[in-house]
Scaffold this motif. Structure first.
Motif, PDB file in Angstrom:
ATOM      1  N   THR A 144      -7.815   9.358 -10.120  1.00 26.47           N
ATOM      2  CA  THR A 144      -8.340  10.416  -9.859  1.00 26.47           C
ATOM      3  C   THR A 144      -8.339  11.571 -10.904  1.00 26.47           C
ATOM      4  OG1 THR A 144      -8.713  10.182  -7.377  1.00 26.47           O
ATOM      5  CG2 THR A 144      -8.687  11.977  -8.236  1.00 26.47           C
ATOM      6  N   LYS A 185      -1.800  12.034  -7.133  1.00 24.44           N
ATOM      7  CA  LYS A 185      -0.843  10.966  -6.961  1.00 24.44           C
ATOM      8  C   LYS A 185      -2.167   9.902  -7.551  1.00 24.44           C
ATOM      9  CE  LYS A 185       2.543  11.732  -3.517  1.00 24.44           C
ATOM     10  NZ  LYS A 185       3.591  11.199  -2.811  1.00 24.44           N
ATOM     11  N   SER A 186      -3.056   9.639  -7.499  1.00 27.27           N
ATOM     12  CA  SER A 186      -4.250   9.109  -7.755  1.00 27.27           C
ATOM     13  C   SER A 186      -4.041   8.565  -9.161  1.00 27.27           C
ATOM     14  CB  SER A 186      -5.022   8.726  -7.393  1.00 27.27           C
ATOM     15  OG  SER A 186      -6.184   7.919  -7.780  1.00 27.27           O
ATOM     16  N   ASN A 210      -9.181  12.112  -0.673  1.00 25.19           N
ATOM     17  CA  ASN A 210      -7.765  12.022   0.217  1.00 25.19           C
ATOM     18  C   ASN A 210      -7.753  13.561  -0.887  1.00 25.19           C
ATOM     19  OD1 ASN A 210      -5.457  12.657   0.818  1.00 25.19           O
ATOM     20  ND2 ASN A 210      -5.625  10.572   1.912  1.00 25.19           N
ATOM     21  N   ASN A 266      -4.872  12.673  -3.550  1.00 23.88           N
ATOM     22  CA  ASN A 266      -5.577  12.585  -5.104  1.00 23.88           C
ATOM     23  C   ASN A 266      -5.404  12.398  -6.312  1.00 23.88           C
ATOM     24  OD1 ASN A 266      -5.721   9.461  -3.583  1.00 23.88           O
ATOM     25  ND2 ASN A 266      -8.304  10.221  -3.440  1.00 23.88           N
ATOM     26  N   LEU A 310     -12.144   8.665  -5.122  1.00 30.08           N
ATOM     27  CA  LEU A 310     -11.757   9.422  -6.059  1.00 30.08           C
ATOM     28  C   LEU A 310     -11.433  10.860  -5.130  1.00 30.08           C
ATOM     29  CD1 LEU A 310     -13.130   9.398  -9.066  1.00 30.08           C
ATOM     30  CD2 LEU A 310     -11.499   8.017  -8.798  1.00 30.08           C
TER      31      LEU A 310
END
Length: 341
Positions: A252, A248-249, A242, A245, A239
């Motif tokens: 996460t 954008k994730s 980076n 994240n 999660l």
């Protein structure tokens, strides 16, 4: 900030703040019904009217059939089904137009009548600019979903939301000023530790609301329908591998949104017990109890939204509670300044 009070202006601003709050929640309904990309053009004047006649509807449907949403998601949609989602978004835009008139006509009427002195008109100009800004951001958001993907930018959606909440906050603050007086919001270093903690709590709440916007824009609420575990784990792997994240994730972002709510609640609890310990005015402790109640309800609703796969009525209630929580937190800050805490 204005200095003069006027009852008529107060009533208008309270009503306008309510309209803005309603638009925020109705915008959530538009998103949840996947209606927001159904109107593919922004026509401020001609867009007041829906298509009239069979040919006009066919022309509008043909434009929609060129969009990524139709090509990748709704390729089996019929004209009748399209009309349903079109009317939802059309109504959303119509209400927004009427809200603009509900702001513009009274503000100039009160200016001409002298209820709003010219020297205090700047704050009302700022409200108007905020309204225009969030309207433009609404279209800028929609445009992001008409090019190469069947969804809008979650950054633009969140900025659209935050601009609307800023307009709601400013309208509510000035309305409260017309009711009780306009407090000086300068922070005294010696006397305002509680106020600074309350402001920090408001910032935490805004971060949580922003992550709610990210979650909505990325449809991250569908990532996992279990709670408190995600994918069978308290902390799924990768999660935070980076930093990007966090922005954008979907996995996460929804994880942060789930648990950061408790950080906001802890701030509310700390403020309540600190107010009790320092024997603050009963208005402060009562306000904090409302905030704790709304915050707890918001968390329960959020959990139910996850468990029930983002059921629309629950998701809307979750969003409405967020607006109420934000509004009540702003009222608390106002009371702190009025009571010189």
């Amino acid at each position: 900030m204005p200095k003069s009070k006027n009852r008529a202006v107060m009533i208008w601003l309270f009503a306008f703040a309510f309209v803005v709050a309603f638009l925020v929640v109705f915008g959530g309904f538009v998103r949840l019904t996947r209606s927001g990309l159904s109107v593919v053009e922004w026509n401020p004047v001609s867009g007041i009217f829906p298509p009239i006649g069979e040919q006009a509807w066919q022309n509008e449907f043909a434009k929609y059939q060129l969009t990524p949403e139709f090509l990748k998601v709704n390729h089996n949609i019929t004209l009748e089904q399209y009309q349903r989602i079109f009317y939802i978004e059309w109504l959303h835009r119509l209400i927004a137009r009427l809200a603009g008139l509900f702001y513009a006509i009274p503000v100039f009427y009160f200016l001409i009548k002298g209820a709003i002195p010219l020297k205090e008109f700047g704050i009302y100009v700022l409200m108007g600019l905020l309204f225009i800004g969030q309207a433009f951001m609404g279209w800028f958001m929609v445009a992001s979903g008409l090019i190469d993907r069947p969804s809008v930018s979650h950054f633009r959606l969140t900025l659209h939301l935050l601009l609307a909440l800023s307009l709601f906050a400013l309208s509510l603050w000035v309305a409260l000023g017309h009711r009780n007086g306009f407090p000086d919001f300068k922070i005294s270093i010696k006397r305002s530790g509680f106020l600074k903690l309350a402001i920090t709590g408001m910032i935490v709440l805004l971060v949580q609301i922003s992550y709610g916007g990210f979650t909505a824009g990325l449809k991250a609420g569908h990532v996992s329908n279990t709670w408190p575990l995600m994918f069978g784990k308290w902390l799924p792997a990768g999660l935070f591998s980076n930093g990007i994240n966090l922005l954008k994730s979907p996995q996460t972002i929804v994880f942060v949104h789930r648990w950061f709510a408790f950080v906001a609640l802890i701030f509310g609890i700390a403020l309540y017990f600190l107010a009790r310990k320092q024997n603050y005015h009963p208005e402060i402790t009562r306000g904090l109890l409302w905030i704790l109640g709304l915050g707890s309800l918001q968390i329960v609703l959020g959990v139910l939204v996850v468990l029930l796969n983002v059921q629309i009525s629950l998701a809307l209630l979750h969003q409405l509670t967020a607006v109420l929580l934000f509004g009540w937190s702003l009222i608390l800050l106002y009371r702190l300044r009025i009571l010189n805490v």
